[in-house]
Design a protein around this motif. Structure first.
Motif, PDB file in Angstrom:
ATOM      1  N   ILE A  16      70.709  26.063  61.864  1.00 59.96           N
ATOM      2  CA  ILE A  16      70.552  26.862  60.652  1.00 59.96           C
ATOM      3  C   ILE A  16      69.974  28.238  60.981  1.00 59.96           C
ATOM      4  O   ILE A  16      70.424  29.253  60.438  1.00 59.96           O
ATOM      5  CB  ILE A  16      69.694  26.106  59.614  1.00 59.96           C
ATOM      6  CG1 ILE A  16      70.475  24.893  59.100  1.00 59.96           C
ATOM      7  CG2 ILE A  16      69.278  27.014  58.466  1.00 59.96           C
ATOM      8  CD1 ILE A  16      69.669  23.937  58.247  1.00 59.96           C
ATOM      9  N   SER A  17      69.023  28.284  61.899  1.00 57.48           N
ATOM     10  CA  SER A  17      68.456  29.577  62.312  1.00 57.48           C
ATOM     11  C   SER A  17      69.527  30.467  62.937  1.00 57.48           C
ATOM     12  O   SER A  17      69.599  31.661  62.630  1.00 57.48           O
ATOM     13  CB  SER A  17      67.319  29.374  63.301  1.00 57.48           C
ATOM     14  OG  SER A  17      66.286  28.625  62.723  1.00 57.48           O
ATOM     15  N   LEU A  18      70.341  29.907  63.811  1.00 57.78           N
ATOM     16  CA  LEU A  18      71.422  30.682  64.430  1.00 57.78           C
ATOM     17  C   LEU A  18      72.424  31.168  63.392  1.00 57.78           C
ATOM     18  O   LEU A  18      72.880  32.318  63.442  1.00 57.78           O
ATOM     19  CB  LEU A  18      72.143  29.844  65.483  1.00 57.78           C
ATOM     20  CG  LEU A  18      71.439  29.676  66.820  1.00 57.78           C
ATOM     21  CD1 LEU A  18      72.147  28.639  67.669  1.00 57.78           C
ATOM     22  CD2 LEU A  18      71.379  31.010  67.546  1.00 57.78           C
ATOM     23  N   THR A  19      72.771  30.311  62.450  1.00 56.61           N
ATOM     24  CA  THR A  19      73.725  30.693  61.407  1.00 56.61           C
ATOM     25  C   THR A  19      73.186  31.843  60.565  1.00 56.61           C
ATOM     26  O   THR A  19      73.902  32.805  60.283  1.00 56.61           O
ATOM     27  CB  THR A  19      74.064  29.478  60.516  1.00 56.61           C
ATOM     28  OG1 THR A  19      74.629  28.452  61.330  1.00 56.61           O
ATOM     29  CG2 THR A  19      75.033  29.850  59.418  1.00 56.61           C
ATOM     30  N   VAL A  20      71.922  31.766  60.175  1.00 63.36           N
ATOM     31  CA  VAL A  20      71.310  32.824  59.375  1.00 63.36           C
ATOM     32  C   VAL A  20      71.239  34.121  60.183  1.00 63.36           C
ATOM     33  O   VAL A  20      71.577  35.204  59.676  1.00 63.36           O
ATOM     34  CB  VAL A  20      69.907  32.401  58.878  1.00 63.36           C
ATOM     35  CG1 VAL A  20      69.153  33.567  58.275  1.00 63.36           C
ATOM     36  CG2 VAL A  20      70.035  31.256  57.883  1.00 63.36           C
ATOM     37  N   TRP A  21      70.853  34.042  61.450  1.00 63.01           N
ATOM     38  CA  TRP A  21      70.751  35.240  62.292  1.00 63.01           C
ATOM     39  C   TRP A  21      72.117  35.900  62.474  1.00 63.01           C
ATOM     40  O   TRP A  21      72.248  37.127  62.323  1.00 63.01           O
ATOM     41  CB  TRP A  21      70.139  34.878  63.644  1.00 63.01           C
ATOM     42  CG  TRP A  21      70.115  36.035  64.588  1.00 63.01           C
ATOM     43  CD1 TRP A  21      69.305  37.131  64.528  1.00 63.01           C
ATOM     44  CD2 TRP A  21      70.963  36.219  65.726  1.00 63.01           C
ATOM     45  NE1 TRP A  21      69.596  37.989  65.575  1.00 63.01           N
ATOM     46  CE2 TRP A  21      70.608  37.446  66.321  1.00 63.01           C
ATOM     47  CE3 TRP A  21      71.967  35.461  66.299  1.00 63.01           C
ATOM     48  CZ2 TRP A  21      71.241  37.927  67.456  1.00 63.01           C
ATOM     49  CZ3 TRP A  21      72.600  35.938  67.430  1.00 63.01           C
ATOM     50  CH2 TRP A  21      72.235  37.164  68.001  1.00 63.01           C
ATOM     51  N   VAL A  22      73.137  35.100  62.774  1.00 63.07           N
ATOM     52  CA  VAL A  22      74.478  35.669  62.966  1.00 63.07           C
ATOM     53  C   VAL A  22      74.990  36.269  61.662  1.00 63.07           C
ATOM     54  O   VAL A  22      75.560  37.363  61.658  1.00 63.07           O
ATOM     55  CB  VAL A  22      75.453  34.596  63.519  1.00 63.07           C
ATOM     56  CG1 VAL A  22      76.886  35.093  63.495  1.00 63.07           C
ATOM     57  CG2 VAL A  22      75.066  34.199  64.933  1.00 63.07           C
ATOM     58  N   ALA A  23      74.793  35.577  60.540  1.00 64.73           N
ATOM     59  CA  ALA A  23      75.269  36.097  59.255  1.00 64.73           C
ATOM     60  C   ALA A  23      74.590  37.426  58.913  1.00 64.73           C
ATOM     61  O   ALA A  23      75.247  38.365  58.451  1.00 64.73           O
ATOM     62  CB  ALA A  23      75.019  35.078  58.153  1.00 64.73           C
ATOM     63  N   ARG A  24      73.292  37.519  59.135  1.00 65.70           N
ATOM     64  CA  ARG A  24      72.584  38.778  58.848  1.00 65.70           C
ATOM     65  C   ARG A  24      73.048  39.898  59.762  1.00 65.70           C
ATOM     66  O   ARG A  24      73.222  41.037  59.334  1.00 65.70           O
ATOM     67  CB  ARG A  24      71.081  38.575  58.986  1.00 65.70           C
ATOM     68  CG  ARG A  24      70.484  37.820  57.839  1.00 65.70           C
ATOM     69  CD  ARG A  24      68.986  37.755  57.938  1.00 65.70           C
ATOM     70  NE  ARG A  24      68.440  37.043  56.785  1.00 65.70           N
ATOM     71  CZ  ARG A  24      67.172  36.816  56.613  1.00 65.70           C
ATOM     72  NH1 ARG A  24      66.295  37.246  57.501  1.00 65.70           N
ATOM     73  NH2 ARG A  24      66.757  36.171  55.551  1.00 65.70           N
ATOM     74  N   LEU A  61      77.481  26.186  57.611  1.00 62.05           N
ATOM     75  CA  LEU A  61      76.498  25.167  57.256  1.00 62.05           C
ATOM     76  C   LEU A  61      77.184  23.844  56.913  1.00 62.05           C
ATOM     77  O   LEU A  61      76.641  22.772  57.198  1.00 62.05           O
ATOM     78  CB  LEU A  61      75.617  25.650  56.105  1.00 62.05           C
ATOM     79  CG  LEU A  61      74.698  26.823  56.461  1.00 62.05           C
ATOM     80  CD1 LEU A  61      73.921  27.290  55.237  1.00 62.05           C
ATOM     81  CD2 LEU A  61      73.757  26.475  57.601  1.00 62.05           C
ATOM     82  N   GLY A  62      78.370  23.909  56.348  1.00 64.24           N
ATOM     83  CA  GLY A  62      79.137  22.686  56.122  1.00 64.24           C
ATOM     84  C   GLY A  62      79.496  22.010  57.434  1.00 64.24           C
ATOM     85  O   GLY A  62      79.392  20.781  57.568  1.00 64.24           O
ATOM     86  N   PHE A  63      79.895  22.808  58.417  1.00 65.93           N
ATOM     87  CA  PHE A  63      80.208  22.244  59.726  1.00 65.93           C
ATOM     88  C   PHE A  63      78.961  21.652  60.379  1.00 65.93           C
ATOM     89  O   PHE A  63      79.016  20.556  60.955  1.00 65.93           O
ATOM     90  CB  PHE A  63      80.818  23.305  60.641  1.00 65.93           C
ATOM     91  CG  PHE A  63      81.072  22.797  62.025  1.00 65.93           C
ATOM     92  CD1 PHE A  63      82.157  21.974  62.282  1.00 65.93           C
ATOM     93  CD2 PHE A  63      80.207  23.106  63.060  1.00 65.93           C
ATOM     94  CE1 PHE A  63      82.381  21.481  63.553  1.00 65.93           C
ATOM     95  CE2 PHE A  63      80.423  22.619  64.325  1.00 65.93           C
ATOM     96  CZ  PHE A  63      81.520  21.804  64.575  1.00 65.93           C
ATOM     97  N   VAL A  64      77.853  22.350  60.289  1.00 66.86           N
ATOM     98  CA  VAL A  64      76.600  21.846  60.865  1.00 66.86           C
ATOM     99  C   VAL A  64      76.235  20.501  60.231  1.00 66.86           C
ATOM    100  O   VAL A  64      75.834  19.561  60.926  1.00 66.86           O
ATOM    101  CB  VAL A  64      75.462  22.884  60.683  1.00 66.86           C
ATOM    102  CG1 VAL A  64      74.101  22.272  60.932  1.00 66.86           C
ATOM    103  CG2 VAL A  64      75.679  24.072  61.611  1.00 66.86           C
ATOM    104  N   ALA A  65      76.381  20.403  58.923  1.00 64.52           N
ATOM    105  CA  ALA A  65      76.054  19.151  58.241  1.00 64.52           C
ATOM    106  C   ALA A  65      77.003  18.022  58.646  1.00 64.52           C
ATOM    107  O   ALA A  65      76.574  16.893  58.883  1.00 64.52           O
ATOM    108  CB  ALA A  65      76.097  19.352  56.727  1.00 64.52           C
ATOM    109  N   LYS A  87      75.918  19.448  70.814  1.00 65.02           N
ATOM    110  CA  LYS A  87      76.014  19.828  69.404  1.00 65.02           C
ATOM    111  C   LYS A  87      75.824  21.338  69.209  1.00 65.02           C
ATOM    112  O   LYS A  87      76.587  21.980  68.490  1.00 65.02           O
ATOM    113  CB  LYS A  87      75.010  19.051  68.571  1.00 65.02           C
ATOM    114  CG  LYS A  87      75.380  17.589  68.400  1.00 65.02           C
ATOM    115  CD  LYS A  87      74.437  16.918  67.435  1.00 65.02           C
ATOM    116  CE  LYS A  87      74.810  15.493  67.212  1.00 65.02           C
ATOM    117  NZ  LYS A  87      76.052  15.317  66.494  1.00 65.02           N
ATOM    118  N   LEU A  88      74.817  21.913  69.841  1.00 63.60           N
ATOM    119  CA  LEU A  88      74.571  23.345  69.672  1.00 63.60           C
ATOM    120  C   LEU A  88      75.666  24.179  70.334  1.00 63.60           C
ATOM    121  O   LEU A  88      76.030  25.247  69.828  1.00 63.60           O
ATOM    122  CB  LEU A  88      73.197  23.720  70.230  1.00 63.60           C
ATOM    123  CG  LEU A  88      72.014  23.179  69.435  1.00 63.60           C
ATOM    124  CD1 LEU A  88      70.704  23.505  70.147  1.00 63.60           C
ATOM    125  CD2 LEU A  88      72.010  23.721  68.021  1.00 63.60           C
TER     126      LEU A  88
END
Length: 131
Positions: A16-24, A61-65, A87-88
């Motif tokens: 989730i941290s990586l997803t938020v960082w990349v999106a920003r 986030l759907g994929f992560v879940a 996984k990562l």
């Protein structure tokens, strides 16, 4: 606490941290690119940028879940690292593919706009030719 649960928690926090960082990062730096693609229309660039970020969050986030669960039980610390690396690694590859897909589509749109601008004659016609 079970080692599998520890691996799940670490996986979720890092993913989730990586997803938020990349999106920003993409949102901040992609705005300039979108403004160029959309011929300087700042409001439209902001709207498209926001929609792209929302879509990026939903897909990633759907994929992560969905990728959270695993069939293997983790019995030792080495297993935690092996499960997390797999996984990562997959999450990072999906983030990268999403980024490249967005850039590819936007670049095609940008190229089409550049070609349309180049098709306009540099000087307006001054007279009609008779056949």
């Amino acid at each position: 606490m079970d080692r599998t649960v520890i691996a799940y928690v670490i996986y979720l926090v890092v993913s989730i941290s990586l997803t938020v960082w990349v999106a920003r990062t993409l949102s901040h730096n992609g705005r300039i690119f979108l403004s160029d693609v959309l011929h300087g229309n700042e409001q439209l660039a902001d709207a498209v940028n926001h929609l792209l970020v929302v879509g990026f969050y939903l897909v990633n986030l759907g994929f992560v879940a969905l990728y959270l669960s695993g069939d293997d039980t983790i019995s030792d610390t080495r297993g935690i690292f092996e499960a997390l690396s797999t996984k990562l690694g997959v999450v990072l590859l999906v983030l990268g593919m999403m980024h490249l897909g967005n850039v590819f589509v936007l670049n095609k749109i940008r190229r089409r706009g550049v070609m349309e601008r180049e098709q306009v004659p540099p000087v307006a016609p001054q007279d009609w030719a008779r056949a």
